[in-house]
Design a protein around this motif. Structure first.
Motif, PDB file in Angstrom:
ATOM      1  N   PRO A  76      47.070  37.707  33.454  1.00  0.00           N
ATOM      2  CA  PRO A  76      46.355  36.672  34.220  1.00  0.00           C
ATOM      3  C   PRO A  76      45.870  37.176  35.577  1.00  0.00           C
ATOM      4  N   TYR A  77      46.497  38.218  36.139  1.00  0.00           N
ATOM      5  CA  TYR A  77      46.070  38.682  37.465  1.00  0.00           C
ATOM      6  C   TYR A  77      44.672  39.292  37.432  1.00  0.00           C
ATOM      7  N   ALA A  78      44.233  39.717  36.229  1.00  0.00           N
ATOM      8  CA  ALA A  78      42.962  40.447  36.148  1.00  0.00           C
ATOM      9  C   ALA A  78      41.798  39.608  36.657  1.00  0.00           C
ATOM     10  N   PRO A  99      55.756  38.051  30.385  1.00  0.00           N
ATOM     11  CA  PRO A  99      55.453  38.859  29.192  1.00  0.00           C
ATOM     12  C   PRO A  99      54.894  40.238  29.533  1.00  0.00           C
ATOM     13  N   TYR A 100      53.892  40.311  30.441  1.00  0.00           N
ATOM     14  CA  TYR A 100      53.314  41.633  30.709  1.00  0.00           C
ATOM     15  C   TYR A 100      54.282  42.517  31.492  1.00  0.00           C
ATOM     16  N   THR A 101      55.123  41.886  32.325  1.00  0.00           N
ATOM     17  CA  THR A 101      56.078  42.688  33.090  1.00  0.00           C
ATOM     18  C   THR A 101      57.104  43.335  32.148  1.00  0.00           C
ATOM     19  N   SER A 109      57.371  50.185  28.329  1.00  0.00           N
ATOM     20  CA  SER A 109      56.568  51.399  28.130  1.00  0.00           C
ATOM     21  C   SER A 109      56.639  52.349  29.324  1.00  0.00           C
ATOM     22  N   GLN A 110      57.319  51.945  30.403  1.00  0.00           N
ATOM     23  CA  GLN A 110      57.339  52.757  31.616  1.00  0.00           C
ATOM     24  C   GLN A 110      58.059  54.101  31.464  1.00  0.00           C
ATOM     25  N   PRO A 111      59.160  54.177  30.686  1.00  0.00           N
ATOM     26  CA  PRO A 111      59.848  55.484  30.615  1.00  0.00           C
ATOM     27  C   PRO A 111      58.924  56.639  30.222  1.00  0.00           C
ATOM     28  N   ILE A 119      53.115  50.649  44.639  1.00  0.00           N
ATOM     29  CA  ILE A 119      52.248  49.469  44.742  1.00  0.00           C
ATOM     30  C   ILE A 119      51.893  48.967  43.346  1.00  0.00           C
ATOM     31  N   GLY A 120      52.144  47.676  43.109  1.00  0.00           N
ATOM     32  CA  GLY A 120      51.971  47.133  41.748  1.00  0.00           C
ATOM     33  C   GLY A 120      53.052  47.721  40.865  1.00  0.00           C
ATOM     34  N   GLY A 121      54.258  47.776  41.433  1.00  0.00           N
ATOM     35  CA  GLY A 121      55.357  48.515  40.784  1.00  0.00           C
ATOM     36  C   GLY A 121      56.070  47.772  39.675  1.00  0.00           C
ATOM     37  N   PHE A 177      55.942  46.942  45.948  1.00  0.00           N
ATOM     38  CA  PHE A 177      55.075  45.823  46.317  1.00  0.00           C
ATOM     39  C   PHE A 177      54.396  45.312  45.058  1.00  0.00           C
ATOM     40  N   ASP A 178      54.536  44.025  44.796  1.00  0.00           N
ATOM     41  CA  ASP A 178      53.870  43.438  43.627  1.00  0.00           C
ATOM     42  C   ASP A 178      53.718  41.943  43.886  1.00  0.00           C
ATOM     43  N   LEU A 179      53.107  41.240  42.962  1.00  0.00           N
ATOM     44  CA  LEU A 179      52.961  39.795  43.101  1.00  0.00           C
ATOM     45  C   LEU A 179      54.344  39.173  43.283  1.00  0.00           C
ATOM     46  N   GLY A 219      56.938  40.839  47.896  1.00  0.00           N
ATOM     47  CA  GLY A 219      55.904  40.138  47.143  1.00  0.00           C
ATOM     48  C   GLY A 219      54.654  39.897  47.968  1.00  0.00           C
ATOM     49  N   GLY A 220      53.497  39.944  47.328  1.00  0.00           N
ATOM     50  CA  GLY A 220      52.235  39.660  48.018  1.00  0.00           C
ATOM     51  C   GLY A 220      51.051  40.056  47.152  1.00  0.00           C
ATOM     52  N   ASP A 221      49.879  39.982  47.765  1.00  0.00           N
ATOM     53  CA  ASP A 221      48.636  40.335  47.063  1.00  0.00           C
ATOM     54  C   ASP A 221      48.144  41.667  47.637  1.00  0.00           C
ATOM     55  N   PHE A 222      48.077  42.700  46.803  1.00  0.00           N
ATOM     56  CA  PHE A 222      47.755  44.027  47.363  1.00  0.00           C
ATOM     57  C   PHE A 222      46.299  44.172  47.796  1.00  0.00           C
ATOM     58  N   PHE A 223      45.459  43.189  47.466  1.00  0.00           N
ATOM     59  CA  PHE A 223      44.070  43.266  47.943  1.00  0.00           C
ATOM     60  C   PHE A 223      43.947  42.723  49.360  1.00  0.00           C
ATOM     61  N   THR A 224      44.755  41.708  49.648  1.00  0.00           N
ATOM     62  CA  THR A 224      44.512  40.988  50.901  1.00  0.00           C
ATOM     63  C   THR A 224      45.667  41.088  51.902  1.00  0.00           C
ATOM     64  N   LEU A 283      50.479  54.565  42.742  1.00  0.00           N
ATOM     65  CA  LEU A 283      49.711  53.536  42.027  1.00  0.00           C
ATOM     66  C   LEU A 283      49.804  53.916  40.556  1.00  0.00           C
ATOM     67  N   VAL A 284      50.727  53.295  39.857  1.00  0.00           N
ATOM     68  CA  VAL A 284      50.979  53.681  38.462  1.00  0.00           C
ATOM     69  C   VAL A 284      50.333  52.648  37.532  1.00  0.00           C
ATOM     70  N   ARG A 285      49.338  53.060  36.774  1.00  0.00           N
ATOM     71  CA  ARG A 285      48.620  52.196  35.828  1.00  0.00           C
ATOM     72  C   ARG A 285      48.037  50.956  36.536  1.00  0.00           C
ATOM     73  N   ILE A 286      47.436  51.172  37.702  1.00  0.00           N
ATOM     74  CA  ILE A 286      46.888  50.056  38.479  1.00  0.00           C
ATOM     75  C   ILE A 286      45.359  50.110  38.532  1.00  0.00           C
ATOM     76  N   HIS A 314      42.881  51.406  36.828  1.00  0.00           N
ATOM     77  CA  HIS A 314      42.002  51.143  35.679  1.00  0.00           C
ATOM     78  C   HIS A 314      41.888  49.655  35.348  1.00  0.00           C
ATOM     79  N   ASP A 315      42.788  48.837  35.932  1.00  0.00           N
ATOM     80  CA  ASP A 315      42.746  47.386  35.673  1.00  0.00           C
ATOM     81  C   ASP A 315      41.611  46.682  36.417  1.00  0.00           C
ATOM     82  N   HIS A 316      40.994  47.363  37.376  1.00  0.00           N
ATOM     83  CA  HIS A 316      40.103  46.632  38.285  1.00  0.00           C
ATOM     84  C   HIS A 316      38.726  47.278  38.391  1.00  0.00           C
TER      85      HIS A 316
END
Ligand code: SAM
Length: 387
Positions: A174-176, A191-193, A199-201, A222-224, A245-247, A271-276, A288-291, A293-295
């Motif tokens: 939903p964050y996308a 669910p996505y977390t 899959s993180q290992p 960031i977005g950990g 740092f993540d939502l 917690g927070g919004d990494f854009f703002t 920034l791990v797998r972050i 390409h989402d945006h």
């Protein structure tokens, strides 16, 4: 020459002339499409192996969905787990998997053809090379299950390409496209977390094996997610302190992990919004791990500029994600991420050059691509704040 000079491709009036390469490839395409040529190659003993290989490649391309569903059935039935302790007979498997023996035969034959299981002595079945590699990889099993959503969205790929509104994947991440991602609740992020943690290992191993974490004292992820990466990094580099740092709803999950793993004295989650929002300062390694390409580009630029503002001179930014560049090694990987992200509703896989341009525009310098064991899973790119 006769083939090359044939006007195979009608050219629109005023179109720029074709290059010699275009003409050669046009001639090749014309030849490959001719049934007489295909039959000639298949009959000619010296060329037959090439014809067979090409036909098998095309067959794989057409049948890929069935292969994936055979794999899904094996994962859902936990077939690889059942074969982990050694080969089993058909009767044993039929009772464990609760399948009629004839249907089990069908599954086993199909899985055997895909290298997932193997015939063993006395009519028993054991793991195939691919099944053995999949066994015990909870991350891959979770991704294979997750693909049900991907296939639902891709059921009509043309509609998707024409911009059909977001479906299952868009809701799953939903964050996308959320206007206020920081207000997403736990039910939206859980669910996505969990999928990311499972899959993180595989990803963390790429970093731990190829990046010198022991050079750093404080890592800001960031977005950990729920802290799976930070926890693996802390285990690999005992001197390292961590900040995640993540939502807000995701950061709460990370705090819970740090408490459960008795890491709270070395790792905190914010917690927070990494854009703002202002990002925590003081880390000498920011990940920034797998972050990225989402945006889309504009959002990536905003994120990178925000990170650049929080970093001290000499600190390192480490980007970890699969790059479109490695799609050259396997075009299928690029196709996978491009279609996946299109269905999700934002982002795209980027080449190293595209990522480097964004980093430069955000004020980073000394941008470097590092060796990684599995570029298909993740490449490692470092950068430092520019002057
Ligand atoms: C694809 S997941 C990657 C998670 C983790 N880095 C990993 O590799 O397992 C992207 C992460 O970015 C976080 N995220 C997305 N948008 C965000 C935002 N605006 N501010 C903070 N975190 C955000 C998500 O909550 C999610 O945890």
């Amino acid at each position: 020459v006769a083939v090359l000079s044939r006007p195979d491709l009608p050219m629109p009036v005023g179109a720029p002339p074709l290059s010699w390469r275009d003409r050669l490839l046009g001639a090749r395409d014309g030849l490959l499409a001719r049934p007489q040529f295909q039959r000639f190659v298949a009959r000619w003993p010296g060329l037959r192996p090439i014809a067979r290989r090409r036909a098998a490649d095309l067959f794989d391309l057409c049948a890929g969905f069935i292969y994936s569903q055979v794999l899904l059935a094996c994962v859902r039935l936990r077939l690889f787990d059942h074969l982990a302790s050694g080969p089993r007979t058909r009767d044993e498997l039929a009772s464990l998997l609760q399948l009629a023996p004839e249907r089990l035969d069908l599954l086993l034959e199909a899985a055997c053809g895909l290298g997932l299981v193997q015939r063993r002595s006395r009519g028993r079945w054991g793991l195939g090379a691919r099944g053995a590699a999949l066994r015990g990889n909870a991350g891959l099993a979770a991704m294979i299950e997750h693909h049900a959503l991907v296939y639902a969205d891709l059921a009509d790929p043309v509609a998707l390409l024409r911009g059909a509104p977001g479906g299952a994947l868009n809701r799953y991440w939903p964050y996308a496209t959320a206007a206020k991602p920081a207000s997403l609740g736990d039910d939206a992020v859980a669910p996505y977390t969990a999928l990311m943690a499972a899959s993180q290992p595989m990803i963390a191993a790429q970093v731990i094996d190829f990046y010198p974490l022991q050079r750093h004292r404080c890592l800001l992820d960031i977005g950990g997610g729920d802290g799976a990466f930070l926890s693996a990094a802390a285990a690999a580099a005992p001197q390292l302190r961590g900040v995640l740092f993540d939502l807000p709803a995701v950061a709460d999950r990370a705090s819970a992990r740090f408490r459960a793993e008795r890491l709270s004295h070395r790792a905190v989650a914010i917690g927070g919004d990494f854009f703002t929002d202002r990002l925590p300062e003081g880390a000498d390694l920011v990940t920034l791990v797998r972050i990225i390409h989402d945006h889309d580009d504009a959002r990536v630029l905003a994120l990178l500029r925000n990170i650049r503002r929080s970093m001290a001179p000499g600190a390192t930014l480490l980007v970890v994600e699969p790059l479109a560049q490695s799609a050259a090694e396997s075009g299928a990987v690029g196709a996978y991420f491009a279609f996946y992200l299109m269905a999700m509703g934002s982002g795209r896989p980027r080449s190293f050059a595209q990522l480097a341009t964004l980093l430069e525009n955000a004020g980073f310098a000394r941008i470097a691509l590092h060796k990684a064991a599995m570029p298909l899973l993740a490449s490692l790119v470092t950068a430092q704040p520019g002057p």
